[in-house]
Design a protein around this motif. Structure first.
Motif, PDB file in Angstrom:
ATOM      1  N   GLU A 123       0.851  -1.191   0.000  1.00  0.00           N
ATOM      2  CA  GLU A 123       0.000   0.000   0.000  1.00  0.00           C
ATOM      3  C   GLU A 123       0.882   1.235   0.000  1.00  0.00           C
ATOM      4  O   GLU A 123       1.821   1.338   0.795  1.00  0.00           O
ATOM      5  N   PRO A 124       0.661   2.181  -0.933  1.00  0.00           N
ATOM      6  CA  PRO A 124       1.478   3.390  -0.934  1.00  0.00           C
ATOM      7  C   PRO A 124       1.520   4.058   0.434  1.00  0.00           C
ATOM      8  O   PRO A 124       0.495   4.155   1.118  1.00  0.00           O
ATOM      9  N   ALA A 125       2.710   4.467   0.832  1.00  0.00           N
ATOM     10  CA  ALA A 125       2.941   5.176   2.105  1.00  0.00           C
ATOM     11  C   ALA A 125       2.713   4.312   3.337  1.00  0.00           C
ATOM     12  O   ALA A 125       2.613   4.830   4.447  1.00  0.00           O
ATOM     13  N   ALA A 126       2.650   2.996   3.162  1.00  0.00           N
ATOM     14  CA  ALA A 126       2.388   2.111   4.300  1.00  0.00           C
ATOM     15  C   ALA A 126       3.486   2.180   5.350  1.00  0.00           C
ATOM     16  O   ALA A 126       3.245   1.967   6.536  1.00  0.00           O
ATOM     17  N   HIS A 127       4.716   2.483   4.934  1.00  0.00           N
ATOM     18  CA  HIS A 127       5.846   2.508   5.861  1.00  0.00           C
ATOM     19  C   HIS A 127       6.230   3.923   6.274  1.00  0.00           C
ATOM     20  O   HIS A 127       7.293   4.134   6.862  1.00  0.00           O
ATOM     21  N   ALA A 128       5.367   4.889   5.968  1.00  0.00           N
ATOM     22  CA  ALA A 128       5.659   6.281   6.333  1.00  0.00           C
ATOM     23  C   ALA A 128       5.669   6.433   7.856  1.00  0.00           C
ATOM     24  O   ALA A 128       5.063   5.644   8.585  1.00  0.00           O
ATOM     25  N   SER A 129       6.348   7.455   8.331  1.00  0.00           N
ATOM     26  CA  SER A 129       6.428   7.680   9.775  1.00  0.00           C
ATOM     27  C   SER A 129       5.062   7.985  10.375  1.00  0.00           C
ATOM     28  O   SER A 129       4.786   7.640  11.530  1.00  0.00           O
ATOM     29  N   GLU A 130       4.189   8.629   9.592  1.00  0.00           N
ATOM     30  CA  GLU A 130       2.828   8.902  10.042  1.00  0.00           C
ATOM     31  C   GLU A 130       1.854   8.504   8.930  1.00  0.00           C
ATOM     32  O   GLU A 130       1.300   9.356   8.228  1.00  0.00           O
ATOM     33  N   PRO A 131       1.622   7.194   8.758  1.00  0.00           N
ATOM     34  CA  PRO A 131       0.737   6.742   7.670  1.00  0.00           C
ATOM     35  C   PRO A 131      -0.712   7.148   7.913  1.00  0.00           C
ATOM     36  O   PRO A 131      -1.145   7.307   9.056  1.00  0.00           O
ATOM     37  N   SER A 132      -1.444   7.325   6.833  1.00  0.00           N
ATOM     38  CA  SER A 132      -2.865   7.665   6.913  1.00  0.00           C
ATOM     39  C   SER A 132      -3.512   7.328   5.578  1.00  0.00           C
ATOM     40  O   SER A 132      -2.834   7.265   4.544  1.00  0.00           O
ATOM     41  N   PRO A 133      -4.826   7.112   5.558  1.00  0.00           N
ATOM     42  CA  PRO A 133      -5.517   6.863   4.285  1.00  0.00           C
ATOM     43  C   PRO A 133      -5.316   8.003   3.291  1.00  0.00           C
ATOM     44  O   PRO A 133      -5.175   7.770   2.090  1.00  0.00           O
TER      45      PRO A 133
END
Length: 308
Positions: A77-87
């Motif tokens: 999922e795009p941005a799944a590993h971001a520091s602050e993930p969100s839909p």
């Protein structure tokens, strides 16, 4: 020219194709959309009618005008590993990444738009009919009385998921299940229910289509077996020839669907007829190759590495 493989870190099937591409000395970048933003980065510029784009990961940078092909294997999922993930961040990142990739001239296996439509079971069934496959009688309904009549007409029917495995942690398994004709169908009103005439199977067939190449494998079914994905049968997958009629239907189906790759599942009855069950546009093939030694990974690598 570079091959871009969109998949997660743990993907043995992708590993097999990467090994084949390395053998052919084809440049490749393996990228997980879940790593944007963070480990991965992107940039796209649209100025004065021109487009330039770049994607980087692990210290490597690939230019969009240097892409040969794109294989969507099992992307995160795009941005799944971001520091602050969100839909919202996933939606923004997905729009940016796939919009940029769709601005290139690269070949897709498979294009996201075609893949999304190909996942729709009702669309699959209609397209399979139009392609010339034998397809078991099927209904998808929320009317209990319609479901009851269908079961009474065909006597032996199965119920299966319309959309596949539901999202859950841990993931749930929804095997195809026989439904007796005197079952209580009142629950059908709670949500769309797919009922299909049961095919008494002599064997399961998995046909993997890569470009114009076909790799079919057959596994003998146990008496009364309903869902070949669950339980051991004591039999292995064996290579099998593809009947000409099936080969023509596969080509028609993929052309209508806009797919470069498809994993087709069939139920073979006692007369040798291959009944269409589904086509998974991103289906696994590693387990088939390991048992049959069919060169499917090499075929995928050859398609991805070929000049346009």
């Amino acid at each position: 020219m570079t091959v871009l493989i969109l998949t997660c870190e743990q993907d043995v099937t992708a590993d097999m194709v990467v090994a084949e591409l390395h053998k052919s000395c084809v440049p490749l970048v393996r990228f997980d959309p879940g790593d944007i933003p963070g480990e991965g980065a992107l940039s796209a510029e649209y100025v004065r009618g021109e487009f330039r784009g770049y994607l980087s990961t692990g210290g490597r940078v690939v230019s969009m005008d240097g892409l040969r092909s794109i294989w969507i294997r099992r992307p995160g999922e795009p941005a799944a590993h971001a520091s602050e993930p969100s839909p919202w961040l996933s939606a923004e990142t997905g729009q940016a990444l796939y919009g940029m990739l769709d601005s290139t001239t690269a070949r897709w296996m498979n294009h996201p738009g075609a893949a999304a439509r190909a996942r729709l079971k009702p669309w699959q069934l209609r397209t399979a009919h139009r392609s010339g496959f034998p397809v078991p009688a099927t209904i998808i309904t929320t009317y209990p009385q319609v479901a009851r009549r269908f079961a009474e007409q065909y006597r032996h029917v199965v119920v299966k998921a319309v959309s596949g495995k539901p999202p859950a942690d841990p993931p749930m398994a929804l095997p195809t299940t026989l439904v007796p004709p005197d079952a209580d169908f009142s629950g059908v009103a709670a949500g769309p229910t797919l009922l299909q005439r049961y095919i008494t199977k002599a064997a399961d067939i998995r046909l993997t289509s890569v470009g114009d190449e076909l790799f079919a494998a057959r596994k003998v079914a146990e008496p009364g077996q309903v869902d070949g994905r669950y339980g051991e049968t004591g039999h292995d997958w064996k290579p099998v020839d593809v009947p000409p009629r099936v080969a023509r239907a596969v080509a028609t189906y993929k052309d209508m669907a806009g797919l470069a790759y498809g994993a087709f599942d069939f139920a073979e009855d006692g007369d040798g007829t291959w009944w269409f069950l589904e086509c998974n546009q991103g289906g696994q093939f590693g387990f088939i190759e390991l048992q049959t030694e069919q060169p499917i990974a090499a075929a995928v690598a050859a398609w991805l590495g070929a000049e346009a």
